[in-house]
Design an enzyme around this catalytic site. Structure first.
Site, PDB file in Angstrom:
ATOM      1  N   GLU A 257       1.184  -0.723  -0.045  1.00  0.00           N
ATOM      2  CA  GLU A 257       0.429  -0.080   0.121  1.00  0.00           C
ATOM      3  C   GLU A 257       0.815   1.083  -0.477  1.00  0.00           C
ATOM      4  O   GLU A 257       1.240   2.054   0.945  1.00  0.00           O
ATOM      5  CB  GLU A 257      -0.923  -0.141   1.585  1.00  0.00           C
ATOM      6  CG  GLU A 257      -1.518  -1.185   1.505  1.00  0.00           C
ATOM      7  CD  GLU A 257      -2.528  -1.420   0.196  1.00  0.00           C
ATOM      8  OE1 GLU A 257      -2.934  -0.520  -0.386  1.00  0.00           O
ATOM      9  OE2 GLU A 257      -3.204  -2.424   1.074  1.00  0.00           O
ATOM     10  N   CYS A 296      -3.879   7.816   3.232  1.00  0.00           N
ATOM     11  CA  CYS A 296      -3.289   7.941   2.461  1.00  0.00           C
ATOM     12  C   CYS A 296      -4.663   8.014   1.496  1.00  0.00           C
ATOM     13  O   CYS A 296      -4.311   7.884  -0.394  1.00  0.00           O
ATOM     14  CB  CYS A 296      -2.558   5.890   2.783  1.00  0.00           C
ATOM     15  SG  CYS A 296      -3.929   5.349   3.209  1.00  0.00           S
TER      16      CYS A 296
HETATM   17  P1  NAP Z   1       8.266   4.988   4.496  1.00  0.00           P
HETATM   18  O1  NAP Z   1       9.606   6.378   4.896  1.00  0.00           O
HETATM   19  O2  NAP Z   1       7.988   4.198   3.299  1.00  0.00           O
HETATM   20  O3  NAP Z   1       8.062   4.249   6.012  1.00  0.00           O
HETATM   21  C1  NAP Z   1       7.498   2.860   6.275  1.00  0.00           C
HETATM   22  C2  NAP Z   1       7.694   1.908   7.214  1.00  0.00           C
HETATM   23  O4  NAP Z   1       8.995   1.343   6.180  1.00  0.00           O
HETATM   24  C3  NAP Z   1       8.397   2.536   8.141  1.00  0.00           C
HETATM   25  O5  NAP Z   1       8.320   1.481   8.852  1.00  0.00           O
HETATM   26  C4  NAP Z   1       9.949   2.427   8.047  1.00  0.00           C
HETATM   27  O6  NAP Z   1      10.738   2.870   9.135  1.00  0.00           O
HETATM   28  C5  NAP Z   1      10.121   1.973   7.026  1.00  0.00           C
HETATM   29  N1  NAP Z   1      11.010   1.189   6.113  1.00  0.00           N
HETATM   30  C6  NAP Z   1      11.915   2.456   5.689  1.00  0.00           C
HETATM   31  N2  NAP Z   1      12.997   2.024   4.947  1.00  0.00           N
HETATM   32  C7  NAP Z   1      13.054   0.877   5.060  1.00  0.00           C
HETATM   33  C8  NAP Z   1      13.648  -0.691   4.647  1.00  0.00           C
HETATM   34  N3  NAP Z   1      14.895   0.088   3.764  1.00  0.00           N
HETATM   35  N4  NAP Z   1      13.729  -1.514   4.552  1.00  0.00           N
HETATM   36  C9  NAP Z   1      12.443  -2.124   5.554  1.00  0.00           C
HETATM   37  N5  NAP Z   1      11.911  -0.506   6.209  1.00  0.00           N
HETATM   38  C10 NAP Z   1      11.681   0.519   6.058  1.00  0.00           C
HETATM   39  O7  NAP Z   1       6.726   6.264   4.179  1.00  0.00           O
HETATM   40  P2  NAP Z   1       6.017   7.144   5.534  1.00  0.00           P
HETATM   41  O8  NAP Z   1       7.059   8.448   4.607  1.00  0.00           O
HETATM   42  O9  NAP Z   1       6.506   6.357   7.642  1.00  0.00           O
HETATM   43  O10 NAP Z   1       4.601   6.926   5.426  1.00  0.00           O
HETATM   44  C11 NAP Z   1       4.142   7.883   4.591  1.00  0.00           C
HETATM   45  C12 NAP Z   1       3.685   7.817   3.045  1.00  0.00           C
HETATM   46  O11 NAP Z   1       3.040   6.120   3.625  1.00  0.00           O
HETATM   47  C13 NAP Z   1       2.647   8.269   2.584  1.00  0.00           C
HETATM   48  O12 NAP Z   1       3.390   8.003   0.994  1.00  0.00           O
HETATM   49  C14 NAP Z   1       1.445   7.306   2.661  1.00  0.00           C
HETATM   50  O13 NAP Z   1       0.866   7.335   0.931  1.00  0.00           O
HETATM   51  C15 NAP Z   1       1.542   6.134   2.411  1.00  0.00           C
HETATM   52  N6  NAP Z   1       0.228   5.468   3.120  1.00  0.00           N
HETATM   53  C16 NAP Z   1      -0.177   4.835   2.432  1.00  0.00           C
HETATM   54  C17 NAP Z   1      -1.348   3.937   2.903  1.00  0.00           C
HETATM   55  C18 NAP Z   1      -2.048   2.574   2.488  1.00  0.00           C
HETATM   56  O14 NAP Z   1      -2.830   2.307   3.034  1.00  0.00           O
HETATM   57  N7  NAP Z   1      -1.599   3.023   1.064  1.00  0.00           N
HETATM   58  C19 NAP Z   1      -1.537   4.137   4.518  1.00  0.00           C
HETATM   59  C20 NAP Z   1      -0.625   5.264   4.861  1.00  0.00           C
HETATM   60  C21 NAP Z   1       0.637   5.206   4.193  1.00  0.00           C
HETATM   61  P3  NAP Z   1      11.039   3.408  10.051  1.00  0.00           P
HETATM   62  O15 NAP Z   1      10.061   4.159  10.544  1.00  0.00           O
HETATM   63  O16 NAP Z   1      11.638   3.321  11.139  1.00  0.00           O
HETATM   64  O17 NAP Z   1      12.278   4.269   8.554  1.00  0.00           O
END
Ligand code: NAP
Length: 520
Positions: A257, A296
């Site tokens: 997602e 999201c």
């Molecule tokens: P993100 O930076 O991609 O982080 C998401 C998760 O991935 C966090 O738990 C993060 O851990 C982890 N992560 C980061 N780098 C990683 C790696 N190399 N390997 C494995 N895991 C890793 O996203 P965000 O900025 O927190 O979240 C916002 C985004 O989420 C928005 O773009 C939004 O659209 C999307 N979102 C989508 C939905 C949906 O249902 N479609 C729902 C909510 C949000 P850390 O926090 O420890 O870095």
């Protein structure tokens, strides 16, 4: 130094061996707690989850596992006040916004408890009817669905620390699959506390629910072929995960997602001030401001006939102007904070980039913060941008491609229905589009036109004004996920959610063998 939260892995509560990463109050700037996953033996912990947790869960029927979900509901309800306090402190959300996360989680769990109870004492699912493979039906094929024998690893986003855990864990646990959750670091506290409460209450078998807080390093390396990975977060991280050898070489099943440039569309034939027009205005403002736009599913693009551009701009802006922004502890505040200084900076950058191709219709910077220090608080007022005319809507590429994860939306005028659909499709696949109109036939046509590139189409006509569930609210009965840019995932949708946690197989045999399952 603040408290270090413990991880739960291998059936034990364990601290990381590093200094930890601090979590902050995004309004006051205070350090709250720390998380750390350094030094955890992930392969051993994952093996424990698979072997102990998985075996114990699979030994139960769907009804028994549904009862556990029901017990979790009761426990979470009893601790709601503590969860609200953590959400206020760590997510900076007002009560109504914390409810979307916390009560949304409890409602989703409750829904799966009911759905699971109806599955009764089965331990696997029959999939369809037997199909004859020999002329006289003496040899047949029956499809079955069995819970996977691996674990489900959830890597979650910061914006839903409660719902993000339970909307995935409810169908996983109901299916008989153990869960390891890695919450986003910025808001890991609420996830960790809920897991701690559930584990300490002894509701689930040992190994059924684990939590790893802090760095994601090594998590994917510990996955094995029958494990599952469910990721919610940015498209960039999603791309990294898809390339990992657990996915590329070991066929770990993945659900993603990711970013989504969701739309709201006012159909043609609706006058300014009509019921449909007003419903669009109300929903756009709600979606922009709930959780400060950190949803999201939030509306990012608002499509209106070009003759209604000025009227829509005025009506939305007038409502936005009334939004009080600031400290969620102040009763007068309607919109709290973004989650961190980093998110504040990202939102401001994204807003600047959109502004280069759009005019400002309502400027978030005009909102003075209530009870919050602008130098510390990660608060920002809601901003409405606009692409001026139909030609501007075509020329602007950023509005269709860039998700600003905050209280920001862009008004996009269109020439005719075909033009509107073409512009919406430039989002390349979204979680949800909502349609506003009073003509059922037009609404039905537009819904089908958009259904292939959205996980959900939410149709709002005056008849459902008081009862519709909201553009951005993810209901467990309906599919959540979207094709293309949105990640291609599918979650929820009632019992459909169980598909991800089961393996389908065909058993080919004599009817006398297959009939034994039909007899239970
Ligand atoms: P993100 O930076 O991609 O982080 C998401 C998760 O991935 C966090 O738990 C993060 O851990 C982890 N992560 C980061 N780098 C990683 C790696 N190399 N390997 C494995 N895991 C890793 O996203 P965000 O900025 O927190 O979240 C916002 C985004 O989420 C928005 O773009 C939004 O659209 C999307 N979102 C989508 C939905 C949906 O249902 N479609 C729902 C909510 C949000 P850390 O926090 O420890 O870095």
């Amino acid at each position: 130094m603040s408290e270090l939260l413990l991880n739960h892995l291998g059936g034990r509560w364990l601290p990381g061996t590093g200094a930890g990463t601090a979590l902050f109050d995004p309004v006051l700037g205070d350090e709250l707690v720390r998380v750390d996953a350094t030094g955890l033996d992930l392969p051993a912990g994952f093996a424990y989850a698979r072997e102990q947790g998985g075996a114990a869960l699979r030994a139960l029927s769907y009804r028994q596992r549904a009862e556990m979900l029901g017990a979790i509901v009761k426990l979470l309800q009893a601790n709601r006040d503590a969860y609200y306090a953590i959400a206020t402190a760590n997510s900076g959300t007002v009560k109504n916004d914390s409810a979307v996360d916390i009560d949304g989680a409890i409602y989703t769990l409750g829904t799966y408890a009911k759905l699971g109870a109806a599955l009764g004492e089965q331990r696997f699912l029959l999939d369809g009817e037997p199909a004859a493979l020999a002329k006289d039906g003496a040899f047949q094929s029956q499809h079955v669905q069995l819970p996977v024998r691996g674990l489900a690893l959830f890597i979650n986003a910061f914006n839903f620390p409660a719902w993000g855990l339970w909307e995935k864990a409810a169908p996983a646990l109901l299916s008989g699959v153990p869960v390891v959750v890695k919450p986003a670091t910025a808001t890991a506290w609420l996830t960790q506390r809920m897991v701690q409460d559930v584990v300490d209450a002894g509701i689930l078998p040992a190994g059924a629910l684990s939590v790893v807080c802090g760095s994601s390093a090594g998590l994917l390396d510990a996955l094995q072929p029958f494990d599952l990975l469910s990721f919610t977060g940015s498209a960039d991280t999603a791309a990294l995960l898809r390339r990992h050898r657990a996915v590329a070489e070991r066929s770990v099943r993945v659900n993603i997602e990711a970013d989504s440039i969701n739309s709201a569309l006012l159909l043609e034939g609706e006058a300014p001030g009509s019921a449909a027009f007003d419903l669009l205005v109300k929903e756009v403002v709600r979606e922009m401001t709930v959780k400060s736009g950190q949803k999201c599913t939030a509306i990012r693009r608002v499509f209106v006939p070009q003759a209604l551009y000025a009227a829509a701009a005025e009506a939305i802006s007038a409502r936005l102007a009334k939004t009080t922004v600031g400290n969620p502890r102040n009763e007068a505040v309607r919109m709290g904070a973004l989650v961190s200084r980093a998110q504040l900076a990202t939102v401001q950058q994204g807003l600047q980039a959109l502004k280069a191709q759009a005019e400002v219709l309502h400027d978030g910077a005009t909102h003075a913060l209530v009870d919050a220090d602008p130098a510390l608080a990660c608060c920002v007022g809601p901003s409405l941008l606009g692409t001026r005319d139909a030609a501007g809507s075509e020329a602007a590429d950023r509005v269709h491609a860039s998700e600003v994860f905050g209280p920001v939306a862009t008004l996009v005028p269109y020439r005719d229905a075909a033009h509107a659909l073409e512009l919406i499709r430039r989002g390349e696949g979204s979680l949800v589009a909502s349609l506003y109109g009073s003509d059922d036939a037009r609404l039905a046509d537009a819904a089908l036109e958009l259904a292939d590139c959205h996980g959900r189409v939410h149709v709002v006509s005056p008849a459902v004004a008081a009862v519709h569930s909201g553009h951005g609210n993810v209901m467990p009965q309906s599919l959540h996920g979207g094709p293309g840019r949105a990640g291609g995932g599918e979650e929820l949708g009632g019992l459909r959610a169980l598909n991800f946690y089961h393996r389908r197989a065909a058993v080919q045999a004599a009817p006398g063998v297959l009939v034994r399952w039909a007899q239970g």
